[in-house]
Scaffold this motif. Structure first.
Motif, PDB file in Angstrom:
ATOM      1  N   LEU A  35       7.936   1.896  16.169  1.00  0.00           N
ATOM      2  CA  LEU A  35       8.688   0.864  15.461  1.00  0.00           C
ATOM      3  C   LEU A  35       9.599   0.129  16.437  1.00  0.00           C
ATOM      4  CD1 LEU A  35       9.222  -0.354  12.671  1.00  0.00           C
ATOM      5  CD2 LEU A  35      11.056   1.331  12.370  1.00  0.00           C
ATOM      6  N   SER A  36       9.659  -1.186  16.292  1.00  0.00           N
ATOM      7  CA  SER A  36      10.447  -2.021  17.199  1.00  0.00           C
ATOM      8  C   SER A  36      11.034  -3.189  16.415  1.00  0.00           C
ATOM      9  CB  SER A  36       9.565  -2.557  18.329  1.00  0.00           C
ATOM     10  OG  SER A  36       8.578  -3.436  17.797  1.00  0.00           O
ATOM     11  N   PRO A  37      12.011  -3.902  16.996  1.00  0.00           N
ATOM     12  CA  PRO A  37      12.536  -5.086  16.308  1.00  0.00           C
ATOM     13  C   PRO A  37      11.442  -6.102  15.982  1.00  0.00           C
ATOM     14  CG  PRO A  37      14.003  -4.457  18.094  1.00  0.00           C
ATOM     15  CD  PRO A  37      12.778  -3.601  18.229  1.00  0.00           C
ATOM     16  N   SER A  38      10.495  -6.284  16.904  1.00  0.00           N
ATOM     17  CA  SER A  38       9.426  -7.255  16.647  1.00  0.00           C
ATOM     18  C   SER A  38       8.541  -6.803  15.489  1.00  0.00           C
ATOM     19  CB  SER A  38       8.586  -7.468  17.907  1.00  0.00           C
ATOM     20  OG  SER A  38       7.975  -6.262  18.327  1.00  0.00           O
ATOM     21  N   LYS A  39       8.334  -5.495  15.357  1.00  0.00           N
ATOM     22  CA  LYS A  39       7.546  -4.975  14.232  1.00  0.00           C
ATOM     23  C   LYS A  39       8.268  -5.239  12.917  1.00  0.00           C
ATOM     24  CE  LYS A  39       4.506  -2.171  12.113  1.00  0.00           C
ATOM     25  NZ  LYS A  39       3.046  -2.386  12.042  1.00  0.00           N
ATOM     26  N   LEU A  40       9.582  -5.048  12.899  1.00  0.00           N
ATOM     27  CA  LEU A  40      10.352  -5.326  11.688  1.00  0.00           C
ATOM     28  C   LEU A  40      10.258  -6.804  11.322  1.00  0.00           C
ATOM     29  CD1 LEU A  40      13.606  -3.205  12.249  1.00  0.00           C
ATOM     30  CD2 LEU A  40      11.705  -2.713  10.699  1.00  0.00           C
ATOM     31  N   ARG A  41      10.370  -7.666  12.321  1.00  0.00           N
ATOM     32  CA  ARG A  41      10.268  -9.105  12.046  1.00  0.00           C
ATOM     33  C   ARG A  41       8.863  -9.472  11.572  1.00  0.00           C
ATOM     34  NH1 ARG A  41      13.836  -9.263  16.589  1.00  0.00           N
ATOM     35  NH2 ARG A  41      12.095  -9.480  18.043  1.00  0.00           N
ATOM     36  N   PHE A  42       7.854  -8.809  12.138  1.00  0.00           N
ATOM     37  CA  PHE A  42       6.476  -9.058  11.728  1.00  0.00           C
ATOM     38  C   PHE A  42       6.284  -8.699  10.254  1.00  0.00           C
ATOM     39  CE2 PHE A  42       2.163  -7.334  11.097  1.00  0.00           C
ATOM     40  CZ  PHE A  42       1.402  -8.443  11.421  1.00  0.00           C
ATOM     41  N   LEU A  43       6.806  -7.546   9.832  1.00  0.00           N
ATOM     42  CA  LEU A  43       6.682  -7.131   8.431  1.00  0.00           C
ATOM     43  C   LEU A  43       7.449  -8.078   7.513  1.00  0.00           C
ATOM     44  CD1 LEU A  43       7.025  -3.252   8.820  1.00  0.00           C
ATOM     45  CD2 LEU A  43       4.931  -4.573   8.452  1.00  0.00           C
ATOM     46  N   GLU A  44       8.559  -8.594   8.008  1.00  0.00           N
ATOM     47  CA  GLU A  44       9.315  -9.579   7.229  1.00  0.00           C
ATOM     48  C   GLU A  44       8.518 -10.874   7.090  1.00  0.00           C
ATOM     49  OE1 GLU A  44      13.543 -12.063   7.437  1.00  0.00           O
ATOM     50  OE2 GLU A  44      13.176 -10.390   8.818  1.00  0.00           O
ATOM     51  N   ASP A  45       7.883 -11.312   8.173  1.00  0.00           N
ATOM     52  CA  ASP A  45       7.062 -12.526   8.126  1.00  0.00           C
ATOM     53  C   ASP A  45       5.909 -12.379   7.145  1.00  0.00           C
ATOM     54  OD1 ASP A  45       8.652 -13.761   9.995  1.00  0.00           O
ATOM     55  OD2 ASP A  45       7.351 -13.283  11.705  1.00  0.00           O
ATOM     56  N   PHE A  71       7.871   3.507   3.283  1.00  0.00           N
ATOM     57  CA  PHE A  71       6.622   3.547   2.514  1.00  0.00           C
ATOM     58  C   PHE A  71       5.537   2.733   3.209  1.00  0.00           C
ATOM     59  CE2 PHE A  71       3.807   1.416  -0.501  1.00  0.00           C
ATOM     60  CZ  PHE A  71       3.225   2.508  -1.125  1.00  0.00           C
ATOM     61  N   VAL A  72       5.861   1.498   3.604  1.00  0.00           N
ATOM     62  CA  VAL A  72       4.877   0.624   4.249  1.00  0.00           C
ATOM     63  C   VAL A  72       4.341   1.269   5.528  1.00  0.00           C
ATOM     64  CG1 VAL A  72       4.574  -1.576   5.451  1.00  0.00           C
ATOM     65  CG2 VAL A  72       5.806  -1.507   3.282  1.00  0.00           C
ATOM     66  N   LEU A  73       5.239   1.771   6.348  1.00  0.00           N
ATOM     67  CA  LEU A  73       4.838   2.356   7.628  1.00  0.00           C
ATOM     68  C   LEU A  73       4.028   3.633   7.438  1.00  0.00           C
ATOM     69  CD1 LEU A  73       8.217   1.807   9.506  1.00  0.00           C
ATOM     70  CD2 LEU A  73       6.080   0.558   9.899  1.00  0.00           C
ATOM     71  N   THR A  74       4.393   4.419   6.434  1.00  0.00           N
ATOM     72  CA  THR A  74       3.672   5.666   6.176  1.00  0.00           C
ATOM     73  C   THR A  74       2.251   5.393   5.704  1.00  0.00           C
ATOM     74  OG1 THR A  74       5.710   6.856   5.618  1.00  0.00           O
ATOM     75  CG2 THR A  74       3.647   7.794   4.814  1.00  0.00           C
ATOM     76  N   VAL A  75       2.112   4.467   4.760  1.00  0.00           N
ATOM     77  CA  VAL A  75       0.785   4.153   4.227  1.00  0.00           C
ATOM     78  C   VAL A  75      -0.091   3.511   5.296  1.00  0.00           C
ATOM     79  CG1 VAL A  75      -0.452   2.757   2.535  1.00  0.00           C
ATOM     80  CG2 VAL A  75       1.599   3.964   1.855  1.00  0.00           C
ATOM     81  N   GLN A  76       0.513   2.638   6.099  1.00  0.00           N
ATOM     82  CA  GLN A  76      -0.262   1.997   7.165  1.00  0.00           C
ATOM     83  C   GLN A  76      -0.726   3.024   8.192  1.00  0.00           C
ATOM     84  OE1 GLN A  76       1.874  -0.676   9.788  1.00  0.00           O
ATOM     85  NE2 GLN A  76       0.085  -2.017   9.987  1.00  0.00           N
ATOM     86  N   ARG A  77       0.145   3.965   8.537  1.00  0.00           N
ATOM     87  CA  ARG A  77      -0.191   4.969   9.551  1.00  0.00           C
ATOM     88  C   ARG A  77      -1.163   6.022   9.031  1.00  0.00           C
ATOM     89  NH1 ARG A  77       4.583   8.876  10.616  1.00  0.00           N
ATOM     90  NH2 ARG A  77       3.813   9.536   8.561  1.00  0.00           N
ATOM     91  N   ASP A  78      -0.912   6.533   7.836  1.00  0.00           N
ATOM     92  CA  ASP A  78      -1.664   7.688   7.345  1.00  0.00           C
ATOM     93  C   ASP A  78      -2.931   7.314   6.597  1.00  0.00           C
ATOM     94  OD1 ASP A  78       0.382   9.133   8.426  1.00  0.00           O
ATOM     95  OD2 ASP A  78       1.321   9.657   6.511  1.00  0.00           O
ATOM     96  N   GLN A  79      -2.950   6.124   5.983  1.00  0.00           N
ATOM     97  CA  GLN A  79      -4.119   5.741   5.198  1.00  0.00           C
ATOM     98  C   GLN A  79      -4.883   4.569   5.794  1.00  0.00           C
ATOM     99  OE1 GLN A  79      -3.746   5.668   0.945  1.00  0.00           O
ATOM    100  NE2 GLN A  79      -1.896   6.898   0.948  1.00  0.00           N
ATOM    101  N   TYR A  80      -4.390   4.028   6.902  1.00  0.00           N
ATOM    102  CA  TYR A  80      -5.093   2.953   7.604  1.00  0.00           C
ATOM    103  C   TYR A  80      -5.361   1.749   6.696  1.00  0.00           C
ATOM    104  CZ  TYR A  80      -5.938   6.737  10.916  1.00  0.00           C
ATOM    105  OH  TYR A  80      -5.781   7.792  11.784  1.00  0.00           O
ATOM    106  N   LEU A  81      -4.455   1.506   5.760  1.00  0.00           N
ATOM    107  CA  LEU A  81      -4.659   0.386   4.847  1.00  0.00           C
ATOM    108  C   LEU A  81      -4.191  -0.919   5.482  1.00  0.00           C
ATOM    109  CD1 LEU A  81      -3.519   1.836   1.394  1.00  0.00           C
ATOM    110  CD2 LEU A  81      -5.843   1.436   2.196  1.00  0.00           C
ATOM    111  N   PRO A  82      -4.932  -2.006   5.275  1.00  0.00           N
ATOM    112  CA  PRO A  82      -4.484  -3.312   5.772  1.00  0.00           C
ATOM    113  C   PRO A  82      -3.177  -3.713   5.096  1.00  0.00           C
ATOM    114  CG  PRO A  82      -6.804  -3.372   5.148  1.00  0.00           C
ATOM    115  CD  PRO A  82      -6.254  -2.077   4.635  1.00  0.00           C
TER     116      PRO A  82
END
Length: 235
Positions: A35-45, A71-82
């Motif tokens: 997780l990074s500041p750019s990742k947070l901004r990406f999720l916001e975008d 929740f978003v990060l967990t589902v993306q990491r563990d379930q590989y959901l787009p």
């Protein structure tokens, strides 16, 4: 439906209840090291989170924002959901609906989609926010099998292709993945049968279960190797 932009009044909200980007990173990076500041901004975008703003324009995050992020990060990491699938789920939840995420196969969280779901061509194109041409391209590339009725797994595949298209990738660019999967299935089948040795022949369901177990292991291995290779690009 997009995430509503936060209207938190920082002047009337106790300062201790709001976190800065740095504090959010300190709180979540033990669970999500990348997780990074750019990742947070990406999720916001992508309208997955909507932090508040101070009068000076700095982002502030409430405890609800942090839990949504987790929740978003967990589902993306563990379930590989787009992210598009995750966003659709959150939009429905925010609207007071009772949505469900695509189910997983139970092994390392690899998403398999809801195979009880059924979609016509028009329905799957609409659900994935794709085009008929993109679906046809996916079929031509062997990423989705031609059929009259599509499954939840097909929806996950098509949604992933839509996500990949935002990076300029077309179905024809992903054809190699289909070939790689076919080779991997052959390897898995050989390995499972060899591990069974001279004992009784396994039933088709036992063969599938063992194959899925090994597939989960290989999926994790491939994910880690890809992650490490990308890290080397940054060095």
């Amino acid at each position: 439906m997009s995430v509503a932009r936060s209207s938190i009044d920082v002047a009337s909200t106790p300062r201790k209840s709001l976190l800065s980007i740095g504090q959010v990173l300190a709180k979540l990076t033990p669970e999500f090291p990348e997780l990074s500041p750019s990742k947070l901004r990406f999720l916001e975008d992508r309208d997955l989170i909507a932090p508040g703003r101070t009068p000076a324009g700095y982002r502030t995050y409430s405890s609800e924002d942090v839990e949504r992020l987790r929740f978003v990060l967990t589902v993306q990491r563990d379930q590989y959901l787009p992210l598009k699938v995750i966003k659709a789920y959150l939009d429905d939840r925010d609207a007071g609906k009772n949505p469900s995420l695509p189910v997983t196969n139970g092994v390392h969280g690899a998403s398999m989609g809801d195979d009880q779901a059924r979609y016509t061509k028009a329905e799957i194109v609409e659900a994935a926010k794709a085009s008929a041409g993109l679906l046809e391209g996916a079929v031509t590339a062997g990423l989705i099998q031609p059929k009259k009725v599509y499954s939840g797994s097909d929806l996950v595949v098509l949604t992933s292709i839509v996500e990949a298209s935002s990076f300029g990738l077309e179905p024809r660019h992903l054809r190699g993945m289909r070939l790689a999967v076919d080779r991997e299935v052959g390897l898995i089948s050989q390995a499972v049968n060899a591990a069974n040795g001279s004992t009784r022949a396994m039933s088709p369901s036992e063969l599938r279960d063992k194959g899925r177990e090994l597939s989960g292991i290989l999926t994790t291995l491939r994910s880690v190797l890809t992650h490490d290779a990308l890290n080397r690009l940054e060095s």
